[in-house]
Design a protein around this motif. Structure first.
Motif, mmCIF file in Angstrom:
data_model
loop_
_atom_site.group_PDB
_atom_site.id
_atom_site.type_symbol
_atom_site.label_atom_id
_atom_site.label_comp_id
_atom_site.label_asym_id
_atom_site.label_seq_id
_atom_site.Cartn_x
_atom_site.Cartn_y
_atom_site.Cartn_z
ATOM 1 N N VAL A 1 0.895 -1.265 0.044
ATOM 2 C CA VAL A 1 0.457 -0.142 0.075
ATOM 3 C C VAL A 1 0.688 0.935 -0.302
ATOM 4 N N GLU A 2 1.358 0.871 0.685
ATOM 5 C CA GLU A 2 2.768 1.977 0.868
ATOM 6 C C GLU A 2 3.212 2.659 -0.380
ATOM 7 N N ALA A 3 4.074 1.382 -1.087
ATOM 8 C CA ALA A 3 4.910 1.459 -2.346
ATOM 9 C C ALA A 3 3.686 1.881 -3.288
ATOM 10 N N SER A 4 2.310 1.428 -3.671
ATOM 11 C CA SER A 4 1.385 2.003 -4.475
ATOM 12 C C SER A 4 1.295 3.602 -4.189
ATOM 13 N N ASP A 5 1.407 3.673 -2.967
ATOM 14 C CA ASP A 5 1.146 4.878 -2.863
ATOM 15 C C ASP A 5 2.194 6.986 -2.777
ATOM 16 N N PHE A 6 3.418 5.634 -2.970
ATOM 17 C CA PHE A 6 5.162 6.644 -2.807
ATOM 18 C C PHE A 6 4.607 6.280 -4.572
ATOM 19 N N LEU A 7 4.581 5.512 -5.614
ATOM 20 C CA LEU A 7 4.404 5.893 -7.237
ATOM 21 C C LEU A 7 3.186 6.960 -7.260
ATOM 22 N N LYS A 8 2.080 6.488 -6.974
ATOM 23 C CA LYS A 8 0.736 7.730 -7.051
ATOM 24 C C LYS A 8 1.205 8.784 -6.325
ATOM 25 N N ASN A 9 2.073 9.238 -6.079
ATOM 26 C CA ASN A 9 2.016 10.613 -5.253
ATOM 27 C C ASN A 9 3.411 11.073 -5.492
ATOM 28 N N GLY A 10 3.881 10.499 -6.588
ATOM 29 C CA GLY A 10 5.203 11.258 -7.405
ATOM 30 C C GLY A 10 6.560 11.460 -6.692
ATOM 31 N N LYS A 11 6.667 10.303 -5.779
ATOM 32 C CA LYS A 11 7.902 10.394 -4.834
ATOM 33 C C LYS A 11 8.684 9.217 -5.628
ATOM 34 N N TRP A 12 8.837 8.570 -6.808
ATOM 35 C CA TRP A 12 9.518 7.832 -7.215
ATOM 36 C C TRP A 12 10.894 8.433 -7.883
ATOM 37 N N GLN A 13 11.756 8.716 -7.225
ATOM 38 C CA GLN A 13 12.859 9.729 -7.922
ATOM 39 C C GLN A 13 13.352 8.237 -8.537
ATOM 40 N N SER A 14 14.130 7.458 -7.931
ATOM 41 C CA SER A 14 15.805 7.018 -8.461
ATOM 42 C C SER A 14 14.818 5.211 -8.164
ATOM 43 N N TRP A 15 15.267 3.809 -8.454
ATOM 44 C CA TRP A 15 15.791 3.242 -7.418
ATOM 45 C C TRP A 15 16.778 2.771 -7.057
ATOM 46 N N SER A 16 16.586 2.587 -6.251
ATOM 47 C CA SER A 16 17.882 2.513 -4.881
ATOM 48 C C SER A 16 17.627 1.038 -3.635
ATOM 49 N N PRO A 17 18.745 1.714 -3.501
ATOM 50 C CA PRO A 17 18.977 0.109 -2.509
ATOM 51 C C PRO A 17 17.951 -0.155 -1.697
ATOM 52 N N MET A 18 17.843 1.059 -0.729
ATOM 53 C CA MET A 18 16.990 -0.355 0.820
ATOM 54 C C MET A 18 15.465 0.728 0.372
ATOM 55 N N GLN A 19 15.441 0.937 -0.847
ATOM 56 C CA GLN A 19 13.459 1.864 -0.385
ATOM 57 C C GLN A 19 12.459 0.814 -0.639
ATOM 58 N N LEU A 20 11.950 1.590 0.785
ATOM 59 C CA LEU A 20 10.743 0.290 0.273
ATOM 60 C C LEU A 20 10.822 -1.173 1.021
ATOM 61 N N THR A 21 11.577 -1.597 1.871
ATOM 62 C CA THR A 21 12.148 -2.892 2.040
ATOM 63 C C THR A 21 11.210 -3.408 3.190
ATOM 64 N N GLY A 22 11.075 -4.667 2.993
ATOM 65 C CA GLY A 22 9.838 -5.186 3.684
ATOM 66 C C GLY A 22 10.553 -6.816 4.154
ATOM 67 N N GLN A 23 9.361 -7.154 4.778
ATOM 68 C CA GLN A 23 10.205 -8.949 5.407
ATOM 69 C C GLN A 23 9.974 -9.769 4.402
#
Ligand code: GLV
Length: 320
Positions: free
Chosen positions: A121-143
């Motif tokens: 949910v967080e990841a989808s909101d992150f993308l839709k809210n225009g926060k995705w600037q770049s792929w990054s190693p520990m971005q939105l990492t989970g379990q």
């Protein structure tokens, strides 16, 4: 004379037609709003059958008003909304709808587990809210889910179906229940543990037990403190089993990692509830059994239970 029935919510036409064939039906016509208690108080006086949902509180005071009620058919597997002792005392049959929703509810539970673990949910909101600037190693990492340890509290039908899904992900499965389920233990290589042990060892703690006076607040500060810092709590059973205030504290203190919740102490939960402000909470509105096919099957089964009881036959699923 046909028996009289009150249906507490607008149901699909085919279900209403089925009941109308045999009964005089009155119905609360709203789709998304529960019938007010005061309306139910009046309606219950002269009906023979009540078709209700888990949103209706069928308490002793309400049942005291019923002059000829024979059956309460609850369109749910859980029946904590009904005062079962009062119904029994008055000789009113209570029925529910187990079985038909088992796989659908297990699906949702596992989906919620995956969604929470992988922060969908967080990841989808992150993308839709225009926060995705770049792929990054520990971005939105989970379990991780595959190969992790799942601890299931309760081992009824839905829990067993959840365990089957967990087995498909090669998870180490622990469970705690009032009674041992030896054949399931064998079939799913599942291990019985005491509650404290389960809480300490699990990466995912899934609550799958009925809501009773014994399970109210079963997971509170002390139990949450046993859980790992990386652990995730999933509740698709009933809200009152978890103490929400203690859960909020554990989540904000990061003493547990996240929670996936389909059920709440009060439903609908207020949108101002503190739990909903947290990024590490995935919350959905009590949709465990909400597939089109399953909800139709539940309505159909609840109608069958109602009609059988009204015709002095044994309903398919009797609670009391
Ligand atoms: C849903 O929560 C049900 O009890 O059927």
């Amino acid at each position: 004379m046909k028996p009289t029935v009150y249906i507490t919510r607008k149901l699909p036409d085919e279900i209403i037609a089925k009941v109308e064939k045999h009964c005089d039906v009155r119905m609360w016509e709203e789709m998304d709003k529960p019938v007010p208690y005061e309306v139910l108080e009046k309606e219950i006086e002269y009906i023979d059958g009540l078709f209700c949902l888990l949103t209706e509180s069928v308490d002793k005071a309400l049942l005291d008003k019923a002059k000829q009620l024979k059956v309460i058919s609850n369109m749910a597997v859980g029946y904590n909304n009904i005062d079962i002792d009062a119904a029994k005392e008055k000789g009113i049959t209570v029925t529910n709808t187990p079985g038909v929703l088992t796989e659908t509810t297990a699906d949702l539970t596992f989906a919620l587990l995956m969604t929470t673990a992988r922060r969908l949910v967080e990841a989808s909101d992150f993308l839709k809210n225009g926060k995705w600037q770049s792929w990054s190693p520990m971005q939105l990492t989970g379990q991780d889910i595959y190969g992790a340890t799942i601890g299931i509290i309760g081992m009824g039908r839905i829990a067993a179906s959840l365990a089957k899904r967990a087995k498909g992900f090669d998870m180490n499965i622990l469970y705690y229940n009032r009674s041992r389920k030896f054949s399931l233990e064998k079939e799913l290589s599942m291990q019985y543990t005491e509650l404290e042990d389960l809480l300490k060892r699990s990466d995912f703690v899934c609550i799958m037990t009925p809501y009773t006076p014994d399970t109210k607040n079963m997971i509170a500060a002390k139990e949450l403190a046993f859980m790992k810092k990386t652990a995730i709590l999933i509740n698709t059973a009933r809200g009152g089993i978890v103490n929400e205030e203690d859960l909020y504290k554990a989540l904000t203190a990061k003493s547990i990692w996240a929670a996936g919740l389909d059920v709440f102490e009060e439903e609908p939960i207020s949108i101002y509830h503190r739990l909903l402000t947290l990024d590490n909470v995935v919350a959905v509105p009590h949709i465990g059994s909400a597939s089109i096919k399953t909800r139709l099957k539940m309505a159909e089964l609840a109608a069958d239970n109602l009609l059988l009881a009204l015709h002095n036959q044994t309903p398919k699923h009797v609670v009391v």
